[in-house]
Each structure stands twice: as structure tokens, then as C-alpha cells.
Design a protein around this motif. Structure first.
Motif, PDB file in Angstrom:
ATOM      1  N   TYR B  93       5.856 -11.013   1.502  1.00 20.80           N
ATOM      2  CA  TYR B  93       4.991 -10.140   2.297  1.00 20.80           C
ATOM      3  C   TYR B  93       5.477  -8.711   2.830  1.00 20.80           C
ATOM      4  N   LEU B  94       6.520  -9.031   3.606  1.00 22.76           N
ATOM      5  CA  LEU B  94       7.309  -8.182   4.242  1.00 22.76           C
ATOM      6  C   LEU B  94       7.849  -7.131   3.488  1.00 22.76           C
ATOM      7  N   ARG B  95       8.376  -7.431   2.077  1.00 25.90           N
ATOM      8  CA  ARG B  95       8.996  -6.830   1.104  1.00 25.90           C
ATOM      9  C   ARG B  95       7.992  -5.660   0.523  1.00 25.90           C
ATOM     10  N   GLN B  96       6.624  -6.455   0.345  1.00 29.86           N
ATOM     11  CA  GLN B  96       5.517  -5.658  -0.478  1.00 29.86           C
ATOM     12  C   GLN B  96       5.086  -4.678   0.563  1.00 29.86           C
ATOM     13  N   ILE B  97       4.805  -4.966   1.968  1.00 33.67           N
ATOM     14  CA  ILE B  97       4.388  -3.895   2.954  1.00 33.67           C
ATOM     15  C   ILE B  97       5.250  -2.800   2.824  1.00 33.67           C
ATOM     16  N   TRP B  98       6.547  -3.408   3.049  1.00 31.48           N
ATOM     17  CA  TRP B  98       7.592  -2.174   3.315  1.00 31.48           C
ATOM     18  C   TRP B  98       7.586  -1.391   2.091  1.00 31.48           C
ATOM     19  N   LEU B  99       7.492  -1.880   0.954  1.00 33.62           N
ATOM     20  CA  LEU B  99       7.635  -0.917  -0.280  1.00 33.62           C
ATOM     21  C   LEU B  99       6.439  -0.061  -0.302  1.00 33.62           C
ATOM     22  N   LEU B 100       5.373  -0.498   0.032  1.00 34.29           N
ATOM     23  CA  LEU B 100       4.198   0.027  -0.013  1.00 34.29           C
ATOM     24  C   LEU B 100       4.135   1.488   1.001  1.00 34.29           C
ATOM     25  N   GLN B 101       4.615   1.032   2.118  1.00 37.99           N
ATOM     26  CA  GLN B 101       5.169   2.148   3.320  1.00 37.99           C
ATOM     27  C   GLN B 101       5.941   3.270   2.544  1.00 37.99           C
ATOM     28  N   TYR B 102       6.731   2.965   1.711  1.00 40.59           N
ATOM     29  CA  TYR B 102       7.688   3.809   1.221  1.00 40.59           C
ATOM     30  C   TYR B 102       7.035   4.637  -0.085  1.00 40.59           C
ATOM     31  N   ASP B 103       6.269   4.004  -0.791  1.00 38.18           N
ATOM     32  CA  ASP B 103       5.560   4.475  -1.881  1.00 38.18           C
ATOM     33  C   ASP B 103       4.362   5.144  -1.731  1.00 38.18           C
ATOM     34  N   GLU B 104       3.685   4.784  -0.537  1.00 35.41           N
ATOM     35  CA  GLU B 104       2.342   5.584  -0.419  1.00 35.41           C
ATOM     36  C   GLU B 104       2.164   5.803   1.276  1.00 35.41           C
ATOM     37  N   PRO B 105       2.554   7.371   1.221  1.00 30.12           N
ATOM     38  CA  PRO B 105       2.635   7.759   2.699  1.00 30.12           C
ATOM     39  C   PRO B 105       1.320   7.725   3.351  1.00 30.12           C
ATOM     40  N   ALA B 106       0.071   7.653   2.654  1.00 30.19           N
ATOM     41  CA  ALA B 106      -0.993   7.600   3.230  1.00 30.19           C
ATOM     42  C   ALA B 106      -1.429   6.292   3.879  1.00 30.19           C
ATOM     43  N   ALA B 107      -0.960   5.381   3.038  1.00 32.62           N
ATOM     44  CA  ALA B 107      -0.901   3.607   3.370  1.00 32.62           C
ATOM     45  C   ALA B 107      -0.056   3.539   4.951  1.00 32.62           C
ATOM     46  N   ASN B 108       1.197   4.123   4.769  1.00 28.68           N
ATOM     47  CA  ASN B 108       2.185   4.063   5.753  1.00 28.68           C
ATOM     48  C   ASN B 108       1.337   4.692   7.095  1.00 28.68           C
ATOM     49  N   ASP B 109       0.731   5.969   6.860  1.00 31.92           N
ATOM     50  CA  ASP B 109      -0.116   6.502   8.019  1.00 31.92           C
ATOM     51  C   ASP B 109      -0.972   5.454   8.770  1.00 31.92           C
ATOM     52  N   VAL B 110      -1.746   4.761   7.695  1.00 31.94           N
ATOM     53  CA  VAL B 110      -2.941   3.914   8.423  1.00 31.94           C
ATOM     54  C   VAL B 110      -1.991   2.657   9.092  1.00 31.94           C
ATOM     55  N   LEU B 111      -0.966   2.235   8.305  1.00 33.75           N
ATOM     56  CA  LEU B 111      -0.351   0.983   8.908  1.00 33.75           C
ATOM     57  C   LEU B 111       0.300   1.804  10.395  1.00 33.75           C
ATOM     58  N   LEU B 112       0.612   3.002  10.564  1.00 30.09           N
ATOM     59  CA  LEU B 112       1.460   3.414  11.584  1.00 30.09           C
ATOM     60  C   LEU B 112       0.390   3.754  12.698  1.00 30.09           C
ATOM     61  N   ARG B 113      -0.829   4.543  12.359  1.00 24.44           N
ATOM     62  CA  ARG B 113      -1.547   5.082  13.310  1.00 24.44           C
ATOM     63  C   ARG B 113      -1.975   4.112  14.309  1.00 24.44           C
TER      64      ARG B 113
END
Lengths: 191, 191
Positions: B93-113
Motif C-alpha cells: 500500500y505504501l509503495r503504491q501510494i508513494w509511487l502514485l505521488q511521484y507519478d501524478e503530481p495532481a494526485a500528490n497535491d490532493v494527498l498533500l493539500r
DNA sequence: ATCGTTCTTGACCATGACGTCAAGTAACGC
DNA sequence: GCGTTACTTGACGTCATGGTCAAGAACGAT
């Protein structure tokens, strides 16, 4: 030696000093990207004077960065050097650098930046890198620290922490520490 | 249901669609902070139209974020759910989330915001958080994952990775992975 | 085809940063 | 004291962003 370039006029000398002092304060508090206007205001001088005297941000940084961070970094290296146990030494090096990055934005900027500047800074960074490599090597020799870890990895870990520390206004110091301890544990060899 | 508000004129409807599509592209590539002018240009429309139709960045985000990231995140949760071993499940789970954050800036923004927005997004985030807590709990039950780890820690680890991923133009994916594996190892119990 | 309404436009203001320079000010040598 | 020259100033130009609005264009009902 003080008067290599023809010597400055009294007001100029006064201002140069004032600006350097102000820059130390401002950079210390806000990192090396603080607006120059802020430095100017703090020095009771106009922006133009900074550009005139230092040529711009880079010149100003060059002129204070040594005093700003060199001692801190050197201090860490030598204090860590005195630690007996190799593993402790390595780990406490990382801990101290990481905390420095959190506590002093300017030092963090220096550690993060592609090192544009001054000779002395480059020497300083090499000093630190060499120390880090040494600490790593010694620690690995005990078998407690993973031996697939390279100096580049250490570099990267520091870089990453720096990025996180930059966003530190959003994170408490304790959380920051807690989380880097996780990483630190991950550097140890598997059971 | 399609015509709750009195119904838009044809050109307006066309533009709304065009803008949403453009926003998907632009946000996908550059994250949720991409300049709105860029979206406007991509949609062949003037900036004003975006403000008029969506009220501003937040409105536009609200209108596309679901389509932009929801599926990705839900996909991760359900795919990870299917993993048998609890520890694998947690770690992947962590690996996939972390890779998602790398690969998709938008998803990362959502997770961060701080999640300003839409109902659905909040639900989505709670869905993900709940899953994470469950994964953590199961993994801890096996004794392999440190039991002083809290859901908040997991949150923090994701936040930190997000910050790093944002600076990813300066780091290769492999280095990013290598370094999060260190952290991951640090989440396991001591020998 | 016309006209009222809805939409769009792009020029405009604002902010906050960097950086420049002509003109005014102040120190220094005499 | 006074002229020369070094120094400083702050208004100005620029860029990149966010955001607004009066005026003109397009729609579609009649």
C-alpha cells in the motif's frame, strides 16, 4: 590587505558592514532566498546599495555564507568525530545534520543548493562529504549498517530531509525527528 | 437533473466541457497549481471564461479532481486489498501510494493539500485513511511491523514523500524508490 | 430577421519579486 | 570651505502570477 581595492569611503564601509550584519540575521531566519528588500530594510539602506556593493544576491551570499554556516557544519563533524562507537557516530552524524537542516534554513539551503559559490564553501562541503563517507565506512565495518549503502545514498537522504525541512512550517520538530528515526532504523542490516 | 440550473447556452456548454478537458490534461501534467492561463490556452478560451464558469481555481479543481484522481486512489486500495499477507499488504500500500505521488503530481497535491474541497474528495480520503489504518493494524498483529507505529505516522510518511515527490524533477524515480525502501525497512520491528 | 439575454473577451489592476540607473547627496583631499 | 568623485537613493522597468470587468459577440426565442 584590508585595502586591496583602493579603500572604500567611510559611509560605504559602514554600509557594507551593516548589510552583512542584516543579511546574517535575515538569512538566518528565512533562508538564502529571503527577499533582498528585506535585507535592505533591516540594514536601513536602499536595495540599490546592495546591488551596488555586492552585485546581487549571489555576491551577498558569498560574502556571508561562510560565517553563516561553516562553523555549524564543521562543529557537527568534529563533535561527531569524538563519538566512540562507529554506529553511533554514523547515526548521530545524520541526526545532527538533519536537525541542522530543520533548525537553520540557511544551512539547509547550502546543503541543498548545487553549490554555486565560493571556494571555501566547496571545501567545506567536501570536508563534510568526506567525513560522512568515513563514518559510513566505519559503521558498515561493524556489520550493523547495511553494506549496500553508498555515500550517494547518504547524500540523497540528506537532500530529501532538506526538502522536507523546507516545508517545516507545516510540521513540528518532534514529528520531524520521529519520522527520520524510522529512516535511520531502515539503514541497519536485516536481522 | 442535467438542467438543474436553467440550462446553459450552447457555446457555454461547449466551453465548460473544453475547459474541463484541458484542465484534466494540464493538471495531470503539472499538478493542481498550474497557471490557469495555461488551462485557458489549452482550452482555446480566455482566462476570464474560466473564472466566470468555475469561479476560480478551487471551483475548477472541484469539478475535475474526482475524475482526475479518485479512480487511481480507489484502485490502489482495492488492488492492495487483494494481497494475502498482511505485511505485504501494508507495505505494498505504501509503495503504491508513494509511487502514485511521484507519478501524478495532481494526485500528490490532493494527498498533500488540507483538502479544501468537495464532499466526494473527503469521502475518498477517509476511505483511503481507513484502509491504511486497517492495513497497519493487520500488519502489526503479525508482529513484523513496529507496534508503536500509529495511523498518524503513516499519514506523516505519506505527507513527507509528497513533499519530496514535488521536487522530483530533481530526482530519478529509481533513487526515489531506493530511498523509500529504506524508510519502509525502518517500519519493521527490531530483531 | 431582430433583439434581448447570456457569454466571452482581453485589457486592466494588483502583488511581490528581481534588477537598473539618472539624479541627488555626502565624504574626502586640498 | 569647496570642488570632485564616490556613494546612495527610490522611482522605474520587467516578469509571472492571480483576479476583475466593461464592452462587444454569439446565441436562440420570437
Amino acid at each position: 590587505m584590508t585595502s586591496d581595492p583602493p579603500r572604500l569611503r567611510a559611509d560605504a564601509r559602514r554600509n557594507v558592514e551593516g548589510i552583512r550584519t542584516a543579511a546574517l540575521d535575515v538569512f538566518r531566519a528565512g533562508g538564502l532566498n529571503s527577499p533582498l528588500d528585506e535585507v535592505a530594510r533591516a540594514a536601513g539602506v536602499s536595495k540599490g546599495t546592495i546591488y551596488h556593493r555586492f552585485g546581487g544576491r549571489q555576491g551577498l551570499i558569498d560574502s556571508v555564507v561562510e560565517e553563516l554556516v561553516a562553523e555549524r557544519i564543521r562543529g557537527i563533524v568534529t563533535s561527531v568525530d569524538a563519538v566512540d562507537d562507529p554506529v553511533d557516530r554514523f547515526e548521530s552524524y545524520l541526526r545532527q545534520i538533519w536537525l541542522l537542516q530543520y533548525d537553520e534554513p540557511a544551512a539547509n539551503d547550502v546543503l541543498l543548493r548545487a553549490m554555486p559559490g565560493s571556494e571555501q564553501l566547496i571545501a567545506l562541503c567536501e570536508h563534510a562529504s568526506a567525513a560522512a563517507a568515513r563514518f559510513l565506512d566505519d559503521a558498515q565495518a561493524t556489520g550493523t549498517i547495511r553494506d549496500d549503502l553508498t555515500p550517494d545514498d547518504v547524500h540523497l537522504l540528506i537532500w530529501e530531509r532538506g526538502i522536507i525541512a523546507r516545508a517545516c512550517d507545516q510540521q513540528h520538530r518532534d514529528a520531524y525527528r520521529r519520522s527520520f528515526e524510522h529512516t535511520l532504523r531502515g539503514l541497519r542490516s536485516d536481522a
